[in-house]
Design an enzyme around this catalytic site. Structure first.
Site, PDB file in Angstrom:
ATOM      1  N   ARG A  13       4.290 -16.582  -1.505  1.00  0.00           N
ATOM      2  CA  ARG A  13       4.680 -16.632  -0.087  1.00  0.00           C
ATOM      3  C   ARG A  13       4.412 -18.014   0.473  1.00  0.00           C
ATOM      4  O   ARG A  13       3.303 -18.526   0.359  1.00  0.00           O
ATOM      5  CB  ARG A  13       3.903 -15.588   0.721  1.00  0.00           C
ATOM      6  CG  ARG A  13       4.259 -14.182   0.336  1.00  0.00           C
ATOM      7  CD  ARG A  13       3.523 -13.150   1.158  1.00  0.00           C
ATOM      8  NE  ARG A  13       3.778 -11.815   0.628  1.00  0.00           N
ATOM      9  CZ  ARG A  13       3.150 -10.724   1.021  1.00  0.00           C
ATOM     10  NH1 ARG A  13       2.226 -10.794   1.957  1.00  0.00           N
ATOM     11  NH2 ARG A  13       3.439  -9.547   0.499  1.00  0.00           N
ATOM     12  N   SER A  17       6.597  -9.367   3.234  1.00  0.00           N
ATOM     13  CA  SER A  17       5.989  -8.147   3.752  1.00  0.00           C
ATOM     14  C   SER A  17       5.822  -8.162   5.265  1.00  0.00           C
ATOM     15  O   SER A  17       6.792  -8.194   6.007  1.00  0.00           O
ATOM     16  CB  SER A  17       4.655  -7.903   3.031  1.00  0.00           C
ATOM     17  OG  SER A  17       4.187  -6.613   3.296  1.00  0.00           O
ATOM     18  N   ASP A  57       6.922  -1.031   3.154  1.00  0.00           N
ATOM     19  CA  ASP A  57       5.945  -0.393   2.261  1.00  0.00           C
ATOM     20  C   ASP A  57       4.674   0.001   3.007  1.00  0.00           C
ATOM     21  O   ASP A  57       3.891   0.792   2.512  1.00  0.00           O
ATOM     22  CB  ASP A  57       5.634  -1.254   1.028  1.00  0.00           C
ATOM     23  CG  ASP A  57       5.001  -2.599   1.349  1.00  0.00           C
ATOM     24  OD1 ASP A  57       4.947  -2.980   2.538  1.00  0.00           O
ATOM     25  OD2 ASP A  57       4.571  -3.289   0.403  1.00  0.00           O
ATOM     26  N   ARG A  58       4.475  -0.528   4.218  1.00  0.00           N
ATOM     27  CA  ARG A  58       3.292  -0.163   5.010  1.00  0.00           C
ATOM     28  C   ARG A  58       3.669   0.807   6.125  1.00  0.00           C
ATOM     29  O   ARG A  58       4.823   0.890   6.524  1.00  0.00           O
ATOM     30  CB  ARG A  58       2.652  -1.407   5.621  1.00  0.00           C
ATOM     31  CG  ARG A  58       2.112  -2.361   4.588  1.00  0.00           C
ATOM     32  CD  ARG A  58       1.406  -3.544   5.222  1.00  0.00           C
ATOM     33  NE  ARG A  58       0.970  -4.466   4.175  1.00  0.00           N
ATOM     34  CZ  ARG A  58      -0.093  -5.250   4.248  1.00  0.00           C
ATOM     35  NH1 ARG A  58      -0.832  -5.257   5.337  1.00  0.00           N
ATOM     36  NH2 ARG A  58      -0.427  -6.045   3.248  1.00  0.00           N
ATOM     37  N   THR A 117      -8.067  -4.769  -4.377  1.00  0.00           N
ATOM     38  CA  THR A 117      -6.880  -4.798  -3.535  1.00  0.00           C
ATOM     39  C   THR A 117      -5.690  -5.297  -4.352  1.00  0.00           C
ATOM     40  O   THR A 117      -5.791  -6.279  -5.073  1.00  0.00           O
ATOM     41  CB  THR A 117      -7.127  -5.710  -2.320  1.00  0.00           C
ATOM     42  OG1 THR A 117      -8.215  -5.164  -1.572  1.00  0.00           O
ATOM     43  CG2 THR A 117      -5.904  -5.811  -1.442  1.00  0.00           C
ATOM     44  N   GLU A 160      -4.707   2.215   0.795  1.00  0.00           N
ATOM     45  CA  GLU A 160      -5.561   1.081   1.135  1.00  0.00           C
ATOM     46  C   GLU A 160      -5.627   0.949   2.647  1.00  0.00           C
ATOM     47  O   GLU A 160      -4.719   1.364   3.368  1.00  0.00           O
ATOM     48  CB  GLU A 160      -5.054  -0.194   0.468  1.00  0.00           C
ATOM     49  CG  GLU A 160      -3.587  -0.464   0.665  1.00  0.00           C
ATOM     50  CD  GLU A 160      -3.052  -1.582  -0.218  1.00  0.00           C
ATOM     51  OE1 GLU A 160      -3.690  -1.917  -1.225  1.00  0.00           O
ATOM     52  OE2 GLU A 160      -1.991  -2.117   0.123  1.00  0.00           O
ATOM     53  N   LYS A 180       3.478   1.016  -2.669  1.00  0.00           N
ATOM     54  CA  LYS A 180       3.166   1.807  -1.488  1.00  0.00           C
ATOM     55  C   LYS A 180       4.482   2.098  -0.765  1.00  0.00           C
ATOM     56  O   LYS A 180       5.460   1.384  -0.944  1.00  0.00           O
ATOM     57  CB  LYS A 180       2.167   1.101  -0.587  1.00  0.00           C
ATOM     58  CG  LYS A 180       2.443  -0.356  -0.308  1.00  0.00           C
ATOM     59  CD  LYS A 180       1.246  -0.998   0.389  1.00  0.00           C
ATOM     60  CE  LYS A 180       1.472  -2.497   0.536  1.00  0.00           C
ATOM     61  NZ  LYS A 180       0.507  -3.282  -0.211  1.00  0.00           N
TER      62      LYS A 180
END
Length: 583
Positions: free
Chosen positions: A25, A124, A304-305, A368, A387, A400
């Protein structure tokens, strides 16, 4: 069928192309430098076994952030030049990270082909736009992120790369139109298959959840619902699932048009950045006379979150995964025959541990990074994991999955109200959480994030916390001077993990101070930001007494927060008197 040729381009390495926990990133302007993206992509192809490149099928898509469309064309031309047989692209280059995982695992092409991996274009929850962030990561044939053995090889390749292959005369493919475009090159045919990934994803969700039961809930006049995609890729799935399949009103969807800059917002589903949803759910600072919905949820950029909210009520991600695990077998058909095991990341609260102990489930604590869960799932050892950073998922894919978590919660609410939809009062999100605390105890929990801290100062702070661990008596003396009302530290270490599946060891995964009453302080440097360092401080206190589980979280944790900030000398090292974000 267009003909294309292959060109070898000379290049030199760029510093700092080391993939973090979720790929590489950087700022968009960094990726736009000539050869920058190409170097990373070629280094990835060179790190993969030949049969996962030559003649293979790969997926190229992402969260739709700025520069994605350019990147898709570049990677497609490089895939063709490297002998890839097919590239699958989500329409408009949109595909959520969980949907990519599902496509790798489940989709079969018209010619019987299956994907061996994917380039996912996402940063993300980081902001998007010409001056913001872009990211790229590679997922393997199991649908999960590349393991460290592969990412280490990619990084090593980026430091020595001298040329890359590209088919510059391959025309750009119109990725707004569904269909297959065929070309021919030196190694034979090459196809680009543009498709709507929501079809595969919805099909998979229907094998997991009882859509009819959820539909009864969502169409009940008593139940109100709100879903905020924060202008991320979840918007490409939300209408299909929540409105067309499950009968929710379209007005219940917020910010569900995907945008390259996420509407100028920060696509991070937390109480700080999901402001509009937080206000609508009655958790904002302004008091409105409008009655909030019963249930609210938000997604991040690549979906994904997830954040789960009840009416005027926030569910911590650590509680969320524990509650899903505690209710999964009775509420979700996919888990009807039982759970293989559960797992959480180390900084996540121990709420899941208590559920696992009570239900006699296998339990794992991992570093993590979702790839650690993937290993356990591939070995059939884990069904549900999560998480604290708003990531929850199961073994249906190897990422996730934000929409999965929302459907899991709706399934639990539907089950709790199956005989009650005509009654006076629904069992609410808050009721479910408070009942869970009464049964299992409550883990008061908060996370302080200090973003864009000077990297040198952050490293010094962490080194000091490690050196203090050599004398717990000195640590406890210091703590008693700060607050006399906290328990003693009984253990302190740097977390390291030995993978029970492949025996690999991951060291330096966070600094832990463990207290006699089950409380914990955890300090980590995050690997997901694109500039500076982010220090995360996790503060947790366990309360078994059900008469004391209703306190305000920040009030209950105030003594431990005080200890954490003074013990670490946070202000002294960072110059910050307050965190950037409190969760």
């Amino acid at each position: 069928m267009g003909l294309f040729t292959v060109t070898k381009k000379a290049t030199t390495p760029f510093e700092g192309q080391k993939p973090g926990t979720s790929g590489l990133r950087k700022k968009v302007t960094v990726f736009q430098q000539p050869h920058y993206l190409q170097n990373f992509v070629q280094s990835t192809f060179n790190a993969l076994p030949a049969d996962q490149v030559k003649g293979a099928t790969i997926v190229v898509s992402g969260d739709g952030r700025y520069f994605s469309k350019d990147a898709v064309q570049i990677i497609t031309k490089m895939a063709a030049a490297n002998g890839v047989r097919r590239v699958w692209v989500g329409q408009n280059s949109l595909m959520s990270t969980p949907a990519v995982s599902a496509v790798i695992r489940e989709r079969i092409g018209a010619d019987g082909s299956k994907a061996t991996g994917a380039f996912i274009l996402t940063a993300s929850h980081n902001p998007g736009g010409p001056t913001e962030d872009f990211g790229i990561k590679y997922n393997m044939g199991n649908g999960g992120p590349a393991p460290e053995s592969v990412t280490d090889k990619i990084f090593s390749n980026t430091t020595t790369i001298s040329e890359y292959l590209i088919s510059e005369d391959l025309p750009d493919v119109d990725i707004s139109v569904v269909g297959v475009t065929s070309f021919s090159g030196p190694e034979g045919p090459f196809d680009v298959d543009v498709f709507d990934s929501s079809v595969n994803y919805i099909k998979l969700m229907k094998t997991i959840f009882d859509f009819e039961a959820i539909k009864k809930l969502l169409t009940s006049p008593k139940f109100t619902f709100c879903y905020d995609a924060l202008h991320g890729v979840a918007g490409a799935y939300a209408k299909h699932i929540f409105v067309e399949e499950l009968g929710a009103d379209e007005s219940s969807l917020l910010n569900c048009v995907p945008k390259e800059d996420f509407g100028g917002g920060h696509p991070d589903p937390n109480l700080t950045y999901a402001k509009e949803l937080v206000e609508r759910m009655g958790l904002g600072k302004s008091s409105s006379n409008v009655e909030p919905p019963e249930f609210g949820a938000a997604a991040d950029g690549d979906a994904d979150r997830n954040m789960i909210l009840g009416k005027r009520f926030f569910v911590t991600p650590s509680d969320s995964v524990a509650i899903i695990a505690a209710n999964a077998v009775q509420s979700i058909p996919y888990f009807a025959s039982g759970l293989k095991g559960v797992a959480r990341s180390m900084p996540t609260s121990a709420a899941l541990d208590v559920v696992a102990k009570n239900l006699n489930l296998k339990f794992f604590e991992v570093p993590t990074g979702w790839k650690f869960f993937g290993n356990l799932m591939d070995a059939g050892m884990c069904s549900i994991c999560g998480e604290e950073s708003f990531g929850t998922g199961s073994d249906h894919i190897r990422e996730k999955d934000g929409i999965w978590a929302v459907l899991a919660w709706l399934s639990i609410i539907a089950f709790k109200n199956k005989d009650n939809l005509g009654g006076d009062k629904l069992v609410t999100v808050e009721d479910i959480v408070r009942q869970h605390w009464a049964t299992y105890g409550r883990h008061y929990y908060t996370r302080y994030d200090y973003e864009n801290v000077d990297a040198g100062a952050a490293k010094e702070l962490m080194a000091n916390l490690v050196s203090m661990q050599s004398s717990l008596s000195d640590v406890n003396k210091l703590i008693k001077e700060i607050r006399s009302d906290v328990s003693e530290v009984v253990a302190a270490d740097e977390f390291e993990y030995k993978d029970p599946v492949d025996g690999s060891v991951s060291k330096h995964q966070g600094i832990r101070y463990l207290f006699g009453d089950g409380s914990r302080l955890v300090f980590r440097l995050s690997g997901t930001g694109s500039v500076g360092a982010t220090i995360r401080v996790y503060i947790e206190q366990y309360e078994k007494d059900s008469s004391k589980t209703g306190r305000d979280s920040q009030e209950a944790l105030a003594p431990l927060v005080d200890v954490a900030l003074k013990l670490s000398k946070m202000q002294e090292y960072t110059g910050r008197s307050a965190p950037t974000v409190i969760t």
